[in-house]
Design a protein around this motif. Structure first.
Motif, mmCIF file in Angstrom:
data_model
loop_
_atom_site.group_PDB
_atom_site.id
_atom_site.type_symbol
_atom_site.label_atom_id
_atom_site.label_comp_id
_atom_site.label_asym_id
_atom_site.label_seq_id
_atom_site.Cartn_x
_atom_site.Cartn_y
_atom_site.Cartn_z
ATOM 1 N N MET A 120 0.826 -1.207 0.000
ATOM 2 C CA MET A 120 0.000 0.000 0.000
ATOM 3 C C MET A 120 0.861 1.258 0.000
ATOM 4 S SD MET A 120 -3.013 -1.083 2.661
ATOM 5 C CE MET A 120 -4.069 -2.499 2.337
ATOM 6 N N MET A 121 1.898 1.254 0.821
ATOM 7 C CA MET A 121 2.767 2.422 0.900
ATOM 8 C C MET A 121 3.539 2.633 -0.402
ATOM 9 S SD MET A 121 2.303 3.920 3.819
ATOM 10 C CE MET A 121 0.607 3.572 3.418
ATOM 11 N N LYS A 122 3.934 1.552 -1.045
ATOM 12 C CA LYS A 122 4.613 1.673 -2.335
ATOM 13 C C LYS A 122 3.659 2.260 -3.378
ATOM 14 C CE LYS A 122 8.098 0.387 -3.750
ATOM 15 N NZ LYS A 122 8.651 -0.949 -3.976
ATOM 16 N N SER A 123 2.397 1.864 -3.301
ATOM 17 C CA SER A 123 1.398 2.386 -4.228
ATOM 18 C C SER A 123 1.217 3.890 -4.045
ATOM 19 C CB SER A 123 0.065 1.659 -4.021
ATOM 20 O OG SER A 123 -0.970 2.272 -4.749
ATOM 21 N N ALA A 124 1.128 4.332 -2.779
ATOM 22 C CA ALA A 124 0.981 5.764 -2.505
ATOM 23 C C ALA A 124 2.205 6.539 -2.971
ATOM 24 C CB ALA A 124 0.751 5.981 -1.013
ATOM 25 N N LEU A 125 3.365 5.924 -2.847
ATOM 26 C CA LEU A 125 4.611 6.577 -3.245
ATOM 27 C C LEU A 125 4.706 6.741 -4.757
ATOM 28 C CD1 LEU A 125 7.242 7.654 -1.927
ATOM 29 C CD2 LEU A 125 8.252 5.411 -2.365
#
Length: 752
Positions: free
Chosen positions: A624-629
């Motif tokens: 999820m955090m990679k997606s937001a990044l």
């Protein structure tokens, strides 16, 4: 047989001066890098479409497949390409003649036509007789998309040849992006097993259809090689660097037709000639072959998501007209008529001259040129080719619609439908899932995978390309005498419809969901999971290996001299698992997959890798955090907003693996404090290593997780407590969160 060559004079012309025509000895001795491109797959997996047009000319993100292959060969330094055409050879030759490939400097394209080849073996034997290959060459099919450099693989091949003349071929392979559990959902191909010598990279065993999970190895392999890796996590790119002996081997063995099942396995089993095949694994580049409708869908998405750069929609290369890249991976041609109320979602391509009516919605789809899309139309996960008309109120999901199709108002295409050229679907008609509709009748005789694609080669087909309009009109206009049953069949796609719905035989029904562009059904995912979790049995041809010497799944080394378990080199399962979860989550974003289906797939991965639920929560949070990044974030506050958007949308998915809160009474139903701490630790790791941009907003994200009831107060306080005895360098983020932790402590004391 006709050979058509490019019109350029590569020698420079006959009227030049002596200085212009002088050529050094070194230049005469240099052999240009050549390639053989097979423009025929010698298979029938793209029927009924390929009855009318060759597979290599089918549009892939609005560009003919063969143009991707030629563009890559040209960019990789290939100077001469021989394109072998068989089925619909005239169409391929005309495409090349009308394209710009003949005008490219230092790049020669020659089309060789034959109507007699029934397999790749026949094609290579014919090219051998032409005597046009003068050295090492690249062998590739016209349905291959790649951006890899050939320099390293060529260098390895030539160096091996210098030391060993029997090293006649180097296969390009890559790490599969999915585990054995989910690989079928990505490419629709059989699980591939390869045994490779890790020191020399020599291929020792190749099997793409193992019998009930059993791999049989000759005992001499284990005695002749100090160590062997048995892989089922590699993907065959079908890109081969070959020496001229490959062609002569086909010429000497007329039973060789298929490149893998016959030629490759034949050489691996041949002890007389002693020929050797080696592998070259690419790491950061892209290479994939389009074998069926599912891989067509996968490679299309990879192109849109720019894995194939520079072969992407917004970059001009020979054979395509570039589109403009908009937000969220949406590509739009310069001339598109779109109603203000129409919505075009992410990862979508809209071709030139297409019009979109009011209130229509399109997402995760490719729409070709000159299409007319009416009002209140819903298109999701589809491939709409050129000059298609879709009237008002239609719903299309995960379908392929070919050129010239007309879809009347109110039609519903269920997942997996394929509408071939110029089919007409009548008003309000529902086309059942996985249906294939064509103006050609289904062949009466089921032919083999090796047979050619000729629309006029069998009496089992009816050429109805001239038929249009209503069924009663068909009878008047057609020059073909149709029976009443044929007329009824021609209109079996609704009132005013034109087309035959092909029936699915019992034997091929299993292939429909595997090879379709539609998402794989949840029940089938469970089947794959259970099958994949079964033990892989590896046996010698004269008996079982000793228990301590069994080769395990997924890249395990077996040492033939010492079968000590301590010598088995196993990959970091969690790292691979994390990559698999990230790929699963990314696909969920792109294809709008429901949380329950994602949970099913993540659970199957967890079982496959024998990991705990804490591993799932950490891997999902990482994804999820990679997606937001990956989304635009000009400032740190924008990054926090991106993270909030992703976490809010997928909160249910993450909370499935974390404590459960009864929101009505505010009580903790089940405690998973270690799992929550695992999420915090994973976030710390990201801030320090793979996603350092988060390091400045660590506290804001931690507060966000608390506000969304994903991380509980107790987990945050326990995380801080565990850090008390740690080194100062390990307290970096605890210190950043001191005020937040103090506030939690005070709130906890007030509650007490």
């Amino acid at each position: 047989m006709v050979a058509k060559k490019s019109g350029r004079n590569r020698g420079g012309g006959g009227g030049g001066t002596a200085a212009a025509t002088e050529v050094s000895v070194e230049e005469l001795a240099r052999v240009p890098l050549q390639a053989i491109l097979l423009a025929d797959s010698f298979a029938t997996k793209f029927r009924p479409i390929t009855l009318e047009r060759p597979k290599v000319l089918l549009p892939l993100v609005n560009v003919p497949m063969i143009d991707y292959t030629l563009a890559w060969l040209e960019s990789a330094g290939v100077e001469e390409v021989f394109v072998f055409c068989c089925a619909h050879a005239k169409q391929v030759a005309e495409h090349l003649e009308n394209s710009q490939w003949f005008a490219q400097p230092n790049f020669s394209v020659t089309a060789i036509e034959s109507n007699n080849a029934v397999g790749a073996g026949d094609a290579l034997r014919l090219i051998y007789e032409q005597n046009v290959i003068r050295g090492d060459f690249v062998l590739v099919s016209g349905d291959t998309v790649s951006n890899m450099s050939l320099a390293e693989a060529l260098g390895e091949h030539k160096e091996r040849r210098r030391k060993d003349s029997n090293a006649i071929m180097t296969m390009v392979i890559t790490q599969s992006k999915t585990s054995p559990t989910t690989r079928q959902s990505r490419l629709g191909t059989d699980e591939l097993f390869m045994a490779i010598d890790p020191d020399t990279k020599q291929l020792l065993y190749y099997e793409d259809k193992s019998d009930k999970g059993t791999v049989s190895l000759d005992k001499t392999l284990l005695s002749d090689h100090p160590s062997i890796y048995l892989h089922n996590d590699k993907q065959d790119c079908y890109i081969d660097i070959c020496s001229p002996e490959v062609l002569s081997t086909f010429a000497d063995n007329f039973d060789y037709q298929h490149l893998r099942r016959h030629f490759l396995k034949g050489l691996l089993d041949d002890d007389i000639m002693g020929y050797k095949i080696f592998t070259h694994e690419i790491q950061s580049n892209y290479a994939a072959r389009i074998d069926n409708f599912r891989s067509y869908d996968t490679v299309s998405k990879d192109i849109i998501q720019r894995w194939t750069y520079p072969l992407v929609p917004d970059v001009q290369f020979v054979g395509n007209s570039s589109a403009k890249l908009d937000r969220q991976g949406m590509y739009r041609a310069s001339v598109v008529g779109q109603s203000r109320s129409a919505q075009v979602g992410p990862f979508t391509v809209i071709g030139s001259g297409t019009t979109i009516g009011s209130q229509s919605q399109i997402s995760n789809s490719v729409v070709g040129e000159g299409c007319k899309i009416g009002a209140n139309v819903s298109i999701e996960g589809c491939y709409i080719w050129h000059n298609v008309t879709i009237e008002d109120g239609c719903q299309l999901k995960h379908a392929i619609v070919c050129d010239g199709v007309v879809i009347k108002s109110g039609v519903i295409l269920e997942p997996g439908v394929v509408l071939s050229y110029k089919v007409v679907v009548g008003q309000q008609f529902i086309v059942p899932a996985y249906s294939k509709v064509s103006l050609y009748q289904q062949p009466i005789k089921q032919d083999s995978d090796e047979e050619l694609e000729y629309a006029d080669s069998s009496s089992g087909f009816m050429d109805a390309s001239s038929l249009s309009g209503l069924p009663d009109k068909l009878k008047e206009e057609s020059t073909i005498q149709l029976s009443e049953s044929q007329l009824q069949a021609a209109s079996e796609v609704g009132s005013g419809g034109v087309g035959f719905i092909w029936s699915t035989s019992e034997g091929s029904h299993e292939e429909e969901w595997r090879h379709s562009v539609a998402p794989i059904p949840a029940a089938k995912l469970l089947e794959i999971m259970h099958t994949s979790n079964n033990e892989l049995e590896v046996v010698q041809q004269d008996g079982n290996l000793p228990p301590s010497g069994e080769l395990e799944r997924d890249s395990v080394t077996a040492n033939s001299n010492d079968y000590d378990d301590d010598d088995v080199d196993v990959k970091d399962d969690y790292e691979v698992f994390e990559n698999e979860v990230e790929a699963t989550f990314k696909r969920a974003l792109e294809e709008n997959i429901k949380e329950d289906d994602v949970i099913l797939e993540v659970n199957s991965l967890r079982l496959s890798y024998n990991l705990a639920t804490a591993d799932c929560s950490g891997a999902l949070f990482y994804s999820m955090m990679k997606s937001a990044l990956s989304a635009p974030h000009p400032s740190p506050s924008d990054l926090v907003k991106n993270a909030a958007t992703v976490i809010t949308k997928w909160k249910k998915l993450l909370k499935y693996y974390l404590p459960s809160i009864d929101e009505e009474v505010g009580l903790l139903i089940s405690s998973s404090d270690p799992d929550e701490i695992e999420v915090i630790l994973k976030f710390e790791e990201m801030c320090l290593e793979s996603a350092k941009e988060y390091s400045t907003v660590f506290v804001q994200i931690l507060h966000l997780l608390y506000d969304k009831d994903i991380i509980q107060e107790e987990a945050i306080l326990n995380w801080a407590s565990e850090k008390e005895g740690a080194d100062e360098t390990d307290k970096l983020f605890v210190k950043q969160a001191e005020k937040f932790i103090q506030w939690l402590n005070e709130a906890s004391e007030e509650e007490d």
